[in-house]
Structure formats: C-alpha cells, structure tokens
Scaffold this motif. Structure first.
Motif, PDB file in Angstrom:
ATOM      1  N   VAL A  63     -15.013 -32.194 -11.598  1.00 42.27           N
ATOM      2  CA  VAL A  63     -14.191 -32.953 -10.851  1.00 42.27           C
ATOM      3  C   VAL A  63     -12.550 -32.645 -11.373  1.00 42.27           C
ATOM      4  N   CYS A  64     -11.900 -32.136 -10.650  1.00 39.47           N
ATOM      5  CA  CYS A  64     -10.644 -31.781 -10.814  1.00 39.47           C
ATOM      6  C   CYS A  64      -9.410 -32.551  -9.937  1.00 39.47           C
ATOM      7  N   ARG A  65      -8.510 -33.175 -10.442  1.00 40.13           N
ATOM      8  CA  ARG A  65      -7.574 -33.627  -9.835  1.00 40.13           C
ATOM      9  C   ARG A  65      -6.019 -33.446 -10.348  1.00 40.13           C
ATOM     10  N   THR A  66      -5.882 -32.444 -11.163  1.00 44.26           N
ATOM     11  CA  THR A  66      -4.678 -32.124 -11.824  1.00 44.26           C
ATOM     12  C   THR A  66      -4.768 -30.822 -12.404  1.00 44.26           C
ATOM     13  N   ILE A  67      -3.565 -30.177 -12.635  1.00 49.13           N
ATOM     14  CA  ILE A  67      -3.467 -29.135 -13.553  1.00 49.13           C
ATOM     15  C   ILE A  67      -2.606 -29.459 -14.888  1.00 49.13           C
ATOM     16  N   PHE A  68      -3.237 -28.658 -15.960  1.00 48.81           N
ATOM     17  CA  PHE A  68      -2.875 -29.253 -17.203  1.00 48.81           C
ATOM     18  C   PHE A  68      -1.554 -28.263 -17.596  1.00 48.81           C
ATOM     19  N   ASN A  69      -0.406 -28.887 -17.395  1.00 50.40           N
ATOM     20  CA  ASN A  69       0.814 -28.176 -17.998  1.00 50.40           C
ATOM     21  C   ASN A  69       1.252 -28.700 -19.094  1.00 50.40           C
ATOM     22  N   ASP A  70       1.088 -27.845 -20.285  1.00 45.63           N
ATOM     23  CA  ASP A  70       1.345 -28.483 -21.840  1.00 45.63           C
ATOM     24  C   ASP A  70       2.517 -27.869 -22.073  1.00 45.63           C
ATOM     25  N   PHE A  71       3.551 -28.152 -22.199  1.00 49.66           N
ATOM     26  CA  PHE A  71       5.011 -27.478 -22.772  1.00 49.66           C
ATOM     27  C   PHE A  71       4.933 -28.153 -24.424  1.00 49.66           C
ATOM     28  N   ASP A  72       4.707 -27.439 -25.355  1.00 51.75           N
ATOM     29  CA  ASP A  72       4.543 -27.811 -26.588  1.00 51.75           C
ATOM     30  C   ASP A  72       5.196 -26.811 -27.739  1.00 51.75           C
ATOM     31  N   ALA A  73       6.154 -27.422 -28.270  1.00 56.85           N
ATOM     32  CA  ALA A  73       6.843 -26.540 -29.202  1.00 56.85           C
ATOM     33  C   ALA A  73       6.182 -25.910 -30.321  1.00 56.85           C
ATOM     34  N   CYS A  74       6.426 -24.899 -31.016  1.00 61.58           N
ATOM     35  CA  CYS A  74       5.880 -24.538 -31.901  1.00 61.58           C
ATOM     36  C   CYS A  74       6.498 -24.689 -33.425  1.00 61.58           C
ATOM     37  N   PHE A  75       6.116 -25.483 -34.275  1.00 59.71           N
ATOM     38  CA  PHE A  75       6.851 -25.756 -35.448  1.00 59.71           C
ATOM     39  C   PHE A  75       5.998 -24.802 -36.704  1.00 59.71           C
ATOM     40  N   ASN A  76       6.972 -24.319 -37.378  1.00 58.05           N
ATOM     41  CA  ASN A  76       6.750 -23.583 -38.587  1.00 58.05           C
ATOM     42  C   ASN A  76       6.955 -23.947 -40.107  1.00 58.05           C
ATOM     43  N   MET A  77       6.325 -23.333 -40.941  1.00 60.21           N
ATOM     44  CA  MET A  77       6.577 -23.667 -42.227  1.00 60.21           C
ATOM     45  C   MET A  77       6.509 -22.300 -43.249  1.00 60.21           C
ATOM     46  N   THR A  78       7.271 -22.695 -44.477  1.00 59.73           N
ATOM     47  CA  THR A  78       7.489 -21.612 -45.233  1.00 59.73           C
ATOM     48  C   THR A  78       6.584 -21.761 -46.524  1.00 59.73           C
ATOM     49  N   CYS A  79       5.882 -20.935 -46.964  1.00 58.05           N
ATOM     50  CA  CYS A  79       5.162 -20.771 -48.239  1.00 58.05           C
ATOM     51  C   CYS A  79       6.047 -20.952 -49.442  1.00 58.05           C
ATOM     52  N   LYS A  80       6.232 -21.785 -50.266  1.00 61.69           N
ATOM     53  CA  LYS A  80       7.103 -21.762 -51.352  1.00 61.69           C
ATOM     54  C   LYS A  80       6.848 -20.565 -52.338  1.00 61.69           C
ATOM     55  N   PHE A  81       5.641 -20.206 -52.287  1.00 58.90           N
ATOM     56  CA  PHE A  81       5.492 -19.148 -53.405  1.00 58.90           C
ATOM     57  C   PHE A  81       5.743 -17.653 -52.867  1.00 58.90           C
ATOM     58  N   CYS A  82       5.298 -17.323 -51.812  1.00 60.90           N
ATOM     59  CA  CYS A  82       5.364 -16.008 -51.136  1.00 60.90           C
ATOM     60  C   CYS A  82       6.563 -15.685 -49.867  1.00 60.90           C
ATOM     61  N   GLY A  83       6.987 -16.900 -49.476  1.00 62.97           N
ATOM     62  CA  GLY A  83       7.681 -16.984 -48.270  1.00 62.97           C
ATOM     63  C   GLY A  83       7.326 -16.473 -47.141  1.00 62.97           C
ATOM     64  N   GLU A  84       5.789 -16.531 -46.831  1.00 61.84           N
ATOM     65  CA  GLU A  84       5.256 -16.449 -45.724  1.00 61.84           C
ATOM     66  C   GLU A  84       5.416 -17.500 -44.803  1.00 61.84           C
ATOM     67  N   VAL A  85       5.581 -17.313 -43.298  1.00 59.24           N
ATOM     68  CA  VAL A  85       6.180 -18.051 -42.500  1.00 59.24           C
ATOM     69  C   VAL A  85       4.907 -18.561 -41.540  1.00 59.24           C
ATOM     70  N   ILE A  86       4.417 -19.608 -41.394  1.00 57.45           N
ATOM     71  CA  ILE A  86       3.199 -19.804 -40.689  1.00 57.45           C
ATOM     72  C   ILE A  86       3.440 -20.892 -39.869  1.00 57.45           C
ATOM     73  N   LYS A  87       2.414 -21.039 -38.921  1.00 57.13           N
ATOM     74  CA  LYS A  87       2.567 -22.392 -37.856  1.00 57.13           C
ATOM     75  C   LYS A  87       2.371 -23.792 -38.841  1.00 57.13           C
ATOM     76  N   GLU A  88       2.803 -24.721 -38.826  1.00 57.45           N
ATOM     77  CA  GLU A  88       2.741 -25.886 -39.305  1.00 57.45           C
ATOM     78  C   GLU A  88       1.270 -26.720 -38.958  1.00 57.45           C
ATOM     79  N   SER A  89       0.569 -27.112 -39.952  1.00 59.31           N
ATOM     80  CA  SER A  89      -0.561 -27.579 -39.750  1.00 59.31           C
ATOM     81  C   SER A  89      -1.099 -28.218 -40.998  1.00 59.31           C
ATOM     82  N   GLU A  90      -2.059 -29.276 -40.889  1.00 59.78           N
ATOM     83  CA  GLU A  90      -2.426 -30.067 -41.915  1.00 59.78           C
ATOM     84  C   GLU A  90      -3.247 -29.514 -43.068  1.00 59.78           C
TER      85      GLU A  90
END
Length: 399
Positions: A58-85
C-alpha cells in the motif's frame, strides 16, 4: 482544501517493518510510537515507507531522497572513499581517515536542498501536497502525498518519479563511456567484462537517489531525534520552498515530528502524465531490470562454475548474477558461504568477481567480516524472495 497532520497520514496504515538495523514487524500505530519512544536519540528510527496487506504493498507517496555524498581520505595511501563508520581501505587501513570539514559538508547539503526545492516547486505547480523532511545529516526527503493505493510492482511509481524529476530539471547532464559488450558504465580503459570497445552517451543524472524509488520495502528515517543530538524534522511546505539551508540547520536543533499539510485528493493512478523516456536517464536500475542467469558472457568460467556448484538455490544464484542485487541477496550469499566453510577472504574475493555495478570493497569487506563473526545471521527466506518478485517460478530450482 482540508488540512491534515503529515506524520499520522504517512505512517498510520499497517503492517510495517521498523529497524535500527534489526527489522521487526509492527501492526499498529501505538507500536510505532512505542518504537520511537524506546529508540529516540539512542538508536536510529527507521520504518518502511509503505505498508503491507497480504501480498500487496500500500503506497501513498514517492521516496525522493536528496542526500549529499561525503568523502574521506586514507591517511596512508591517499585513497578517497565514501564516509562510513565501518570502512576498510584497499591498503588495509581501518581507522586513520581524514573526513571532510563541516564547511564542505554544508556546501554539499545546501546544493541538495536547492535541488529538492526545485522539485517541491513542481509539486506546487501540479497542486500535489507534499511534506519535506530535513534529515539533519546529509539532506532532504520530499514526500508527495497521494491517496493510498495497492501495488504489486513499482512501475507507475518509478515513471512518476522520473516525470517529476524531468519537469523540475533536478538533474545534471553528463557524458559517460558505455561498454558495447555488456552495457556497463566504464571509468577506465577496460571494462570489468574485459572489453575495450566503448561508446559515449549523454545522460541525465538525477540529484535524488534513483535506487530507493522502486524498492517498495525501503526503510526511511522517521522524524525523530538523531544520535548526534540533532533532529530529523518535518518542515511546513509553505516555508520550505524559500527556506535557506542555514535555517534548516538551525531548525534541526528543535524536534518537530509532524506539520499541517493539505489532504491529497487523488491516487497516483489518477494523475495524468506522459511518461518520459527512461533511456535518457542514468537510472541505476534494480536487479530485476537486469535479470540474467549465471551463463552471461561477462562472468569468467571459474566464477560461473563456483555459482553452479556452491549455490544450489536457484533464486539466490540467479540474483547474484545480476548487476545490482539487493542487500538481502548479498547477505544471504555470504551467510551461505560461511555455512559451507568458505573463509571470509575467499568470500570477499568471490564477490569482487561478480561484476556488480555498485561494488565497493570498502563497504563489502566490513559487511562480510561482520556476518562471519555474528551468530544470529539468517539467510533471506525463499518466501520473502517470492514476495519481493525475485523468484522466477518457471525456472526456480530452490531446494
């Protein structure tokens, strides 16, 4: 037009699933309120956006999800990846990362809010009531309100989503390299299938998340207090359209679960529109749109052999061979490999060879390790696969 409160309207039909992240079914509004009270400010509060009655959604809406993408950088190799726990860099680093500053994050949040306001303006033009939720983290949810309607698939919802996105021009135009052999988007000089033959194609890339739209079992963050002390809040539609991002940042300091909104007057099927050509969008289609079996040419012989011999469950094997399987399918595969004695490193290596469009080592590896260390993980039941439309009854050899 009659005014109603947004929170009860969106979430007053049942059954639903709540989770943080362990999911459980609830059957009434008091149960939902109890879930929020027990978890508010302590654990995340998520609930399925839609409710379920027998085999229908049963649906009564559409999920419009406007989320920004945050990044972080590895201190050792410089790889840029998405921020996550829970992240493992390719170099093996699990703890030493440099996150983006709040200033940069606020700039990204502001851009997503701006795009969400453009979409809200289109809903105003078509006299469709809606409620905005500011998540107090990455961005905004825009939820247009319709009368409840039962669905067995998401085709109409998806077509409506792209129609309104196209009308609002809430997208970027990009030129992408497409592999001529398998149709994947390619960033380097060689596709994962081994082909070096490409074509350039122009696409519209929506600012809203396209993957969540067709997923009728998707969970959404409820308006509630976050663990960071801020609040996911509902915002009055008449204020949202011209509100500055800084105002939303401040509003998130005070809880507001519900706001008055106009009562909807039509079902989604009542809205008359001309569907847009989805081929012009980079749609990130879900797994059933790419339903292919383990004999597809882009899989290596050793991977096809592994699928055939180690995964006797037909539905699971077929879904693993698609380009973007659901999370439940991926977890089920890892649980199965754990049960038959495959080591975590071998499981991670196998998953990396399946050619999923959205495969990321930094997300997959921690998930695999957590499943191997857990004692409570259960495989995605076949009954749920049928209900989710992931089982081909004619070809299924589930056993």
């Amino acid at each position: 037009m009659t005014m109603i409160q947004s929170f009860p309207y969106l979430f007053d039909s049942f059954d639903r699933f709540v989770g943080n992240p362990l999911q459980q079914k609830i059957h009434s509004f008091p149960e939902l309120q109890h879930f929020i009270t027990a978890n508010n400010g302590i654990h995340p509060c998520f609930v399925t956006l839609n409710s379920f009655q027998n085999d229908a959604t049963v649906c009564r809406t559409i999920f419009n999800d406007f989320d920004a993408c945050f990044n972080m950088t590895c201190k050792f190799c410089g790889e840029v990846i998405k921020e996550s726990e829970n992240v493992i860099c390719k170099c093996g680093n699990t703890t030493q990362f440099i996150k983006e500053s709040e200033e940069i994050k606020n700039i990204k949040r502001a851009e997503k809010i701006k795009q969400a306001q453009k979409l809200a303006g289109v809903y105003n033009d078509y006299h469709i009531p809606y409620v905005p939720h500011y998540t107090a983290e990455k961005g905004v949810h825009i939820l247009p309100l319709f009368l409840p309607q039962k669905f067995n698939d998401s085709d109409l919802i998806t077509n409506l989503f792209y129609f309104f996105i196209n009308e609002s021009k809430s997208f970027d135009k990009v030129d992408l390299k497409i592999c001529k052999s398998c149709g994947r988007t390619v960033e380097g000089t060689t596709c994962i299938c081994g082909s070096t033959l490409f074509k350039t194609q122009s696409f519209k890339v929506p600012h809203a998340d396209t993957v969540v739209v067709p997923d009728l079992r998707r969970l959404i963050r409820l308006p509630s207090k976050r663990t960071n002390g801020l609040n996911c809040i509902a915002i009055p539609p008449e204020d949202f359209i011209n509100m500055q991002p800084e105002e939303m940042f401040q509003l998130a300091r005070t809880p507001r679960q519900s706001v008055p909104v106009k009562q909807p007057t039509m079902k989604m099927s009542d809205f008359k529109f001309k569907p847009v050509d989805l081929d012009q969008f980079q749609t990130n289609k879900t797994s059933h749109d790419y339903a292919i079996d383990s004999t597809r040419s882009s899989l290596s012989e050793d991977v096809k052999l592994f699928l055939e011999t180690m995964f006797p469950h037909g539905c699971l094997r077929t879904q693993l061979a698609t380009l973007e399987p659901r999370d439940e399918i991926r977890s089920s595969a890892v649980i199965h490999m754990k049960k038959i004695g495959i080591a975590p490193i071998e499981a991670i290596d196998f998953l990396s060879k399946l050619g999923w469009r959205d495969y990321e080592y930094s997300k997959t590896a921690p998930r695999v390790w957590s499943i191997f260390q857990s004692k409570k993980c259960e495989r995605f039941p076949h009954k749920k696969m049928k209900n989710a439309g992931l089982c081909n009854k004619k070809e299924c050899k589930f056993r």
